[in-house]
Design a protein around this motif. Structure first.
Motif, PDB file in Angstrom:
ATOM      1  N   PRO A  36       0.813  -1.222   0.000  1.00  0.00           N
ATOM      2  CA  PRO A  36       0.000   0.000   0.000  1.00  0.00           C
ATOM      3  C   PRO A  36       0.847   1.273   0.000  1.00  0.00           C
ATOM      4  O   PRO A  36       1.986   1.275   0.462  1.00  0.00           O
ATOM      5  CB  PRO A  36      -0.814  -0.118   1.294  1.00  0.00           C
ATOM      6  N   LYS A  37       0.242   2.350  -0.533  1.00  0.00           N
ATOM      7  CA  LYS A  37       0.909   3.647  -0.579  1.00  0.00           C
ATOM      8  C   LYS A  37      -0.083   4.762  -0.299  1.00  0.00           C
ATOM      9  O   LYS A  37      -1.261   4.660  -0.643  1.00  0.00           O
ATOM     10  CB  LYS A  37       1.548   3.892  -1.958  1.00  0.00           C
ATOM     11  N   ARG A  38       0.440   5.829   0.290  1.00  0.00           N
ATOM     12  CA  ARG A  38      -0.365   7.029   0.431  1.00  0.00           C
ATOM     13  C   ARG A  38      -0.459   7.734  -0.922  1.00  0.00           C
ATOM     14  O   ARG A  38       0.332   7.486  -1.831  1.00  0.00           O
ATOM     15  CB  ARG A  38       0.272   7.970   1.454  1.00  0.00           C
ATOM     16  N   ASP A  41       2.735   9.377  -1.911  1.00  0.00           N
ATOM     17  CA  ASP A  41       3.761   8.434  -2.354  1.00  0.00           C
ATOM     18  C   ASP A  41       3.504   7.985  -3.795  1.00  0.00           C
ATOM     19  O   ASP A  41       4.441   7.786  -4.571  1.00  0.00           O
ATOM     20  CB  ASP A  41       3.809   7.217  -1.427  1.00  0.00           C
ATOM     21  N   ARG A  69      -9.163   1.447  -0.651  1.00  0.00           N
ATOM     22  CA  ARG A  69      -8.589   2.464   0.241  1.00  0.00           C
ATOM     23  C   ARG A  69      -8.876   2.059   1.676  1.00  0.00           C
ATOM     24  O   ARG A  69      -9.981   1.625   1.991  1.00  0.00           O
ATOM     25  CB  ARG A  69      -9.214   3.833  -0.064  1.00  0.00           C
ATOM     26  N   SER A  78      -2.746   6.846   8.677  1.00  0.00           N
ATOM     27  CA  SER A  78      -2.904   7.542   7.401  1.00  0.00           C
ATOM     28  C   SER A  78      -3.696   6.662   6.438  1.00  0.00           C
ATOM     29  O   SER A  78      -3.749   5.435   6.573  1.00  0.00           O
ATOM     30  CB  SER A  78      -1.535   7.886   6.802  1.00  0.00           C
ATOM     31  N   VAL A  80      -4.320   4.903   2.914  1.00  0.00           N
ATOM     32  CA  VAL A  80      -3.481   4.354   1.854  1.00  0.00           C
ATOM     33  C   VAL A  80      -4.356   3.661   0.811  1.00  0.00           C
ATOM     34  O   VAL A  80      -5.501   3.300   1.072  1.00  0.00           O
ATOM     35  CB  VAL A  80      -2.450   3.333   2.407  1.00  0.00           C
ATOM     36  N   TYR A  81      -3.751   3.497  -0.367  1.00  0.00           N
ATOM     37  CA  TYR A  81      -4.386   2.734  -1.443  1.00  0.00           C
ATOM     38  C   TYR A  81      -3.606   1.442  -1.630  1.00  0.00           C
ATOM     39  O   TYR A  81      -2.375   1.409  -1.492  1.00  0.00           O
ATOM     40  CB  TYR A  81      -4.383   3.540  -2.741  1.00  0.00           C
ATOM     41  N   GLU A  82      -4.308   0.368  -1.943  1.00  0.00           N
ATOM     42  CA  GLU A  82      -3.658  -0.910  -2.174  1.00  0.00           C
ATOM     43  C   GLU A  82      -4.450  -1.695  -3.207  1.00  0.00           C
ATOM     44  O   GLU A  82      -5.637  -1.445  -3.427  1.00  0.00           O
ATOM     45  CB  GLU A  82      -3.535  -1.710  -0.877  1.00  0.00           C
TER      46      GLU A  82
END
Length: 224
Positions: A36-38, A41, A69, A78, A80-82
């Motif tokens: 996952p990333k923000r 990012d 999400r 926070s 994040v999306y994955e």
């Protein structure tokens, strides 16, 4: 996905392009292959995309069931999306697409390459034959990001995170590593400049760097 032009074709390939064929979508998937990333990012990994376009692509991919999400637990807390489980099935497709495109005569080898895209290219270009008899664990540090790479039995296992009991630690940046791998920069030059710092036997480093050869470019069509 209101307003999107669709192929209106019963073919699954056409439907795949309806789902992930919009510009930036496959690069979003590429950026999420290792976890996952923000939002910020994701933008760092795709500097050419605007915030509005990325927001729309994430919205479309979420509606299609490819991305989800969620909020990380404290203390991070926070959003994040994955990739979803189905979205992760894009991994071999993205890897194979990268392997196929690496034969393009027009591939810009001097272009900027982000950290995740460089690491994906390692998977795409890995040559099992060159790894025969090699058993090594590499701790790869690219800026603030860390990856653990295990080569054994002609296989490459690669994941984000620190590597315990690594045989070699390589601390560098994506530009330097790309230049040493495929840009013709000598390993000795990168070491002497300090842009690549190695802890471990240099012969192992040289052997490791040789596992990712560029394939022969595809021939251009003859003009008659």
């Amino acid at each position: 996905m209101v307003g999107k032009r669709k192929y209106d074709d019963g073919c699954a390939v056409a439907h795949a392009l309806d789902v992930v064929g919009e510009r930036w979508m496959l690069l979003v998937a590429r950026e999420l292959l290792f976890g996952p990333k923000r939002f910020t990012d994701l933008r760092d990994g795709m500097p050419g995309v605007s915030a509005d376009v990325l927001t729309q692509r994430l919205r479309d991919m979420t509606a299609s069931g490819i991305v989800q999400r969620r909020k990380l637990p404290a203390p991070a807390s926070s959003w994040v999306y994955e990739l979803t489980e189905w979205g992760m099935e894009l991994e071999p497709i993205v890897i194979q697409l990268g392997r196929w495109a690496s034969r393009s005569p027009a591939l810009p080898h001097d272009g900027e390459i982000g950290i995740d895209s460089l690491v994906v290219s390692l998977r795409a270009l890995f040559d099992p034959r060159a790894a025969t008899g090699l058993d090594v664990t590499i701790a790869l540090k690219l800026g603030e990001q860390q990856f653990r790479i295990k080569v054994s039995d002609g296989r490459l296992d690669l994941a984000r995170g620190a590597a315990d009991h690594a045989d070699v630690t390589m601390d560098t940046d994506s530009r330097t590593l790309a230049a040493v791998l495929h840009g013709g920069r000598p390993l000795t030059d990168a070491l002497a400049s300090g842009s690549l710092v190695v802890d471990g036997p240099l012969p192992l480093v040289e052997r490791f760097l040789g596992l990712f050869p560029l394939p022969e470019p595809a021939p251009l069509a003859a003009h008659h």
